[in-house]
Design an enzyme around this catalytic site. Structure first.
Site, mmCIF file in Angstrom:
data_model
loop_
_atom_site.group_PDB
_atom_site.id
_atom_site.type_symbol
_atom_site.label_atom_id
_atom_site.label_comp_id
_atom_site.label_asym_id
_atom_site.label_seq_id
_atom_site.Cartn_x
_atom_site.Cartn_y
_atom_site.Cartn_z
ATOM 1 N N LYS A 1 53.258 23.797 -11.013
ATOM 2 C CA LYS A 1 53.797 23.410 -12.314
ATOM 3 C C LYS A 1 55.333 23.469 -12.297
ATOM 4 O O LYS A 1 56.011 22.559 -12.774
ATOM 5 C CB LYS A 1 53.253 24.408 -13.350
ATOM 6 C CG LYS A 1 53.079 23.834 -14.735
ATOM 7 C CD LYS A 1 52.603 24.886 -15.713
ATOM 8 C CE LYS A 1 51.100 24.996 -15.807
ATOM 9 N NZ LYS A 1 50.683 26.078 -16.725
ATOM 10 N N LEU B 1 53.756 24.437 -33.108
ATOM 11 C CA LEU B 1 53.824 23.027 -32.695
ATOM 12 C C LEU B 1 52.452 22.384 -32.538
ATOM 13 O O LEU B 1 51.479 23.028 -32.162
ATOM 14 C CB LEU B 1 54.644 22.867 -31.417
ATOM 15 C CG LEU B 1 54.166 23.430 -30.075
ATOM 16 C CD1 LEU B 1 53.124 22.554 -29.425
ATOM 17 C CD2 LEU B 1 55.365 23.557 -29.150
ATOM 18 N N GLY C 1 34.882 13.785 -39.992
ATOM 19 C CA GLY C 1 34.395 13.149 -38.769
ATOM 20 C C GLY C 1 33.865 14.175 -37.804
ATOM 21 O O GLY C 1 33.211 15.141 -38.198
ATOM 22 N N LYS D 1 39.655 28.441 -30.769
ATOM 23 C CA LYS D 1 39.796 29.796 -30.198
ATOM 24 C C LYS D 1 40.474 30.737 -31.189
ATOM 25 O O LYS D 1 40.145 31.914 -31.267
ATOM 26 C CB LYS D 1 40.521 29.753 -28.856
ATOM 27 C CG LYS D 1 42.015 29.942 -28.932
ATOM 28 C CD LYS D 1 42.649 30.242 -27.598
ATOM 29 C CE LYS D 1 44.147 30.036 -27.654
ATOM 30 N NZ LYS D 1 44.942 30.921 -28.456
ATOM 31 N N THR E 1 50.009 33.207 -29.451
ATOM 32 C CA THR E 1 49.174 33.613 -30.587
ATOM 33 C C THR E 1 48.387 34.850 -30.176
ATOM 34 O O THR E 1 47.597 34.802 -29.238
ATOM 35 C CB THR E 1 48.210 32.472 -30.958
ATOM 36 O OG1 THR E 1 48.994 31.309 -31.199
ATOM 37 C CG2 THR E 1 47.403 32.804 -32.201
ATOM 38 N N CYS F 1 43.747 25.362 -29.608
ATOM 39 C CA CYS F 1 44.176 26.362 -30.606
ATOM 40 C C CYS F 1 43.143 26.646 -31.682
ATOM 41 O O CYS F 1 42.652 27.768 -31.786
ATOM 42 C CB CYS F 1 45.473 25.900 -31.251
ATOM 43 S SG CYS F 1 46.861 26.019 -30.137
ATOM 44 N N PHE G 1 44.865 16.698 -43.335
ATOM 45 C CA PHE G 1 43.759 17.494 -42.788
ATOM 46 C C PHE G 1 42.485 17.375 -43.607
ATOM 47 O O PHE G 1 41.704 18.312 -43.712
ATOM 48 C CB PHE G 1 44.178 18.955 -42.574
ATOM 49 C CG PHE G 1 44.807 19.131 -41.218
ATOM 50 C CD1 PHE G 1 46.011 18.508 -40.921
ATOM 51 C CD2 PHE G 1 44.162 19.841 -40.222
ATOM 52 C CE1 PHE G 1 46.562 18.603 -39.654
ATOM 53 C CE2 PHE G 1 44.714 19.937 -38.951
ATOM 54 C CZ PHE G 1 45.919 19.315 -38.681
ATOM 55 N N GLU H 1 54.726 30.213 -32.902
ATOM 56 C CA GLU H 1 54.980 28.795 -32.653
ATOM 57 C C GLU H 1 53.916 27.972 -33.381
ATOM 58 O O GLU H 1 52.739 28.289 -33.312
ATOM 59 C CB GLU H 1 54.845 28.572 -31.135
ATOM 60 C CG GLU H 1 55.099 27.182 -30.685
ATOM 61 C CD GLU H 1 56.481 26.726 -31.091
ATOM 62 O OE1 GLU H 1 57.463 27.345 -30.680
ATOM 63 O OE2 GLU H 1 56.561 25.747 -31.861
HETATM 64 C C1 UDX Z 1 47.090 22.946 -34.071
HETATM 65 C C2 UDX Z 1 48.001 23.257 -35.279
HETATM 66 O O1 UDX Z 1 48.101 22.081 -36.097
HETATM 67 C C3 UDX Z 1 49.370 23.693 -34.795
HETATM 68 O O2 UDX Z 1 50.197 24.039 -35.901
HETATM 69 C C4 UDX Z 1 49.204 24.904 -33.878
HETATM 70 O O3 UDX Z 1 50.456 25.330 -33.375
HETATM 71 C C5 UDX Z 1 48.257 24.573 -32.724
HETATM 72 O O4 UDX Z 1 47.010 24.095 -33.245
HETATM 73 P P1 UDX Z 1 46.847 20.913 -32.361
HETATM 74 O O5 UDX Z 1 45.793 21.725 -31.659
HETATM 75 O O6 UDX Z 1 47.872 20.194 -31.561
HETATM 76 O O7 UDX Z 1 47.657 21.847 -33.372
HETATM 77 O O8 UDX Z 1 46.050 19.830 -33.209
HETATM 78 P P2 UDX Z 1 45.948 19.325 -34.705
HETATM 79 O O9 UDX Z 1 46.761 18.119 -34.889
HETATM 80 O O10 UDX Z 1 46.139 20.434 -35.659
HETATM 81 O O11 UDX Z 1 44.404 18.869 -34.715
HETATM 82 C C6 UDX Z 1 43.375 19.800 -34.410
HETATM 83 C C7 UDX Z 1 42.032 19.146 -34.396
HETATM 84 O O12 UDX Z 1 41.612 18.860 -35.716
HETATM 85 C C8 UDX Z 1 41.932 17.830 -33.627
HETATM 86 O O13 UDX Z 1 40.738 17.861 -32.862
HETATM 87 C C9 UDX Z 1 41.858 16.788 -34.716
HETATM 88 O O14 UDX Z 1 41.148 15.653 -34.292
HETATM 89 C C10 UDX Z 1 41.119 17.537 -35.798
HETATM 90 N N1 UDX Z 1 41.381 17.046 -37.159
HETATM 91 C C11 UDX Z 1 42.627 17.118 -37.692
HETATM 92 C C12 UDX Z 1 40.337 16.559 -37.928
HETATM 93 O O15 UDX Z 1 39.186 16.506 -37.473
HETATM 94 N N2 UDX Z 1 40.581 16.147 -39.202
HETATM 95 C C13 UDX Z 1 41.814 16.197 -39.750
HETATM 96 O O16 UDX Z 1 41.952 15.810 -40.914
HETATM 97 C C14 UDX Z 1 42.878 16.686 -38.974
#
Ligand code: UDX
Length: 437
Positions: A31, A150, A257, A267, A118, A264, A253, A148
């Site tokens: 990496k 992100l 579906g 877990k 986390t 994240c 959010f 964090e």
């Molecule tokens: C998430 C948090 O948003 C972020 O703040 C944290 O730091 C890490 O975890 P991420 O895992 O990148 O980020 O994905 P995110 O965009 O939050 O989506 C998570 C999951 O939820 C995806 O599988 C997405 O498809 C699903 N999702 C999201 C839905 O099924 N419906 C929604 O309305 C939004």
């Protein structure tokens, strides 16, 4: 920056982008080699440019050596993984402890370690005790927590211009410099009015898991209502639009579906449940078990729909799975709903062919038993059932007329509720959606 995974590689590059001198350190030599050459080992829009630009400017470098880290900086970010432990719901903290064990004995002078991983509440305090026992005489090592938030796909933006910065400081410590140093590190964001919240260590640790638990709950809420919509003849997408207009609820959010996956949300809610139990307040978070169950039930529901669409048995039936990443604009397949559904259908004897614009390599490594297509058309060819599992733009914009010419039967399960139904039904497809009549 200790740990150069998703979080660490992005954070190191963005710290350099802000004008700091940054060194990324990881035990994974491969990496580090890739990052040193300006290559990002995962798909993250915008990150390759930030990485190369700052390596060229001489502000960013990488190393596998803790000695280098100890000599290089007085401010250290800790961003190693805290995966679900193999023997339970809790988080495996071994990488976090290992950083403190390896780094702290090498530090000379006054140092600050800002934890970003986390972790369960109480971890930072334990790490401080460990650090105190390892610190060289005459030196000092302070541990603070700076969670964090992100999102994959928006990692650069979320790091450079976050919604908020949270710094948890050890309130028992005399002469803590965590707040002052953090204000210096994040001066640009603070100057742009980014809310800067200083709190104690347990609050900072909890903010992160609470935020993710809330997001997971919001998704599972809409998916639970979508189960009701399915039998009541209602439409979850219109319902979500209508409730989302309420400012107090908001439209984000609420996309019903196939539910949430990734490294994240799943877990983190499990670790939160496990830790609340250890703290004797398990009951408070019992609802998160249901959040997890609702989410996993959606995956089972898609398998059931595929089976019934295929005539009651998936044995020998050809299924096209469009999508492998846990969400679009990512090549991350950790706990991917689409891939879990694909693997489940394959275990029932279906011939599943997967296509994803970016996540093919990762998917092939993890699920070698599935077939993989070169492109969408190849995946569709001869399919009896098509499942849209990840809402990539190219799948949303698929032409139903052209797709119809490739498949064996026009059966589409839109597991992300993103297709224009009228257009697909006009092209004589049977489209089954989650939560829509
Ligand atoms: C998430 C948090 O948003 C972020 O703040 C944290 O730091 C890490 O975890 P991420 O895992 O990148 O980020 O994905 P995110 O965009 O939050 O989506 C998570 C999951 O939820 C995806 O599988 C997405 O498809 C699903 N999702 C999201 C839905 O099924 N419906 C929604 O309305 C939004």
């Amino acid at each position: 920056m200790l740990g150069t995974g998703y979080l660490g590689a992005t954070h190191a590059a963005c710290m350099a982008e802000l004008g700091h001198n940054a060194l990324g350190v990881d035990v994974d030599a491969k990496k580090i080699e890739e990052l040193s050459q300006g290559r990002v080992p995962f798909h993250e829009p915008g990150l390759p440019e930030v990485l190369s630009r700052n390596i060229e400017a001489g502000r960013l470098s990488f190393s596998t050596s803790y000695e280098d880290a100890a000599k290089f900086a007085t401010v250290h970010f800790l961003g190693v993984g805290t995966p679900q432990s193999k023997d339970g719901l809790g988080a495996d903290l071994s990488y976090v402890y290992s950083v403190i064990e390896n780094l702290v004995p090498l530090l000379e002078g006054d140092h600050l370690i800002l934890g970003k991983s986390t972790v369960p509440v109480g971890t930072a305090e334990k790490l401080q005790e460990l650090a105190d026992s390892l610190t060289k005489p005459g030196s000092s090592v302070e541990i603070a927590w700076n969670p964090e938030f992100l999102r994959e796909g928006f990692a650069v933006k979320d790091t450079l211009t976050p919604d908020r910065i949270v710094v948890g400081v050890n309130t028992h410590r005399e002469h803590s410099k965590a707040e002052d140093v953090s204000r210096e590190v994040y001066a640009k964001a603070i100057a742009n009015d980014t809310p800067f919240i200083v709190t104690n260590l347990p609050t900072a640790e909890l903010v992160k898991v609470a935020a993710n638990a809330f997001l997971a709950t919001k998704i599972s809420f809409i998916n639970a209502v979508s189960e009701v919509c399915e039998v009541a003849g209602a439409d979850i997408t219109q319902l979500a639009e209508a409730i989302g207009k309420d400012d107090r609820i908001g439209p984000k959010f609420l996309r019903a579906g196939l539910g949430f996956g990734g490294g994240c949300l799943p877990k983190d809610i499990r670790a939160f449940i496990a830790h609340a139990e250890e703290l004797g307040v398990g009951q408070a978070l019992n609802f998160l078990r249901e959040v997890d169950d609702v989410n996993l039930r959606r995956r089972q529901r898609v398998v059931d729909l595929a089976r019934s669409t295929a005539g009651g048995n998936l044995e020998g039936r050809k299924v096209a799975m469009l999508g492998a990443a846990f969400k679009p604009d990512s090549d991350d397949i950790r706990d991917s709903p689409a891939l879990e559904v694909a693997a489940h259908m394959a275990s029932e004897g279906a011939q599943v062919t997967v296509f994803d614009p970016y996540a093919m390599k990762n998917a092939q490594q993890k699920f070698p038993e599935l077939s993989y297509a070169e492109n969408t058309a190849d995946a569709l060819r001869g399919a009896d059932v098509v499942v849209l599992g990840t809402e990539w733009k190219e799948f949303k914009e698929l032409d139903p007329q052209a797709a119809a010419k490739l498949v064996n039967q026009r059966n589409m399960i839109d597991a992300r509720n993103v297709l224009p139904l009228d257009k697909w039904r006009d092209a004589e497809w049977t489209v089954i959606s989650l939560g829509r009549a």
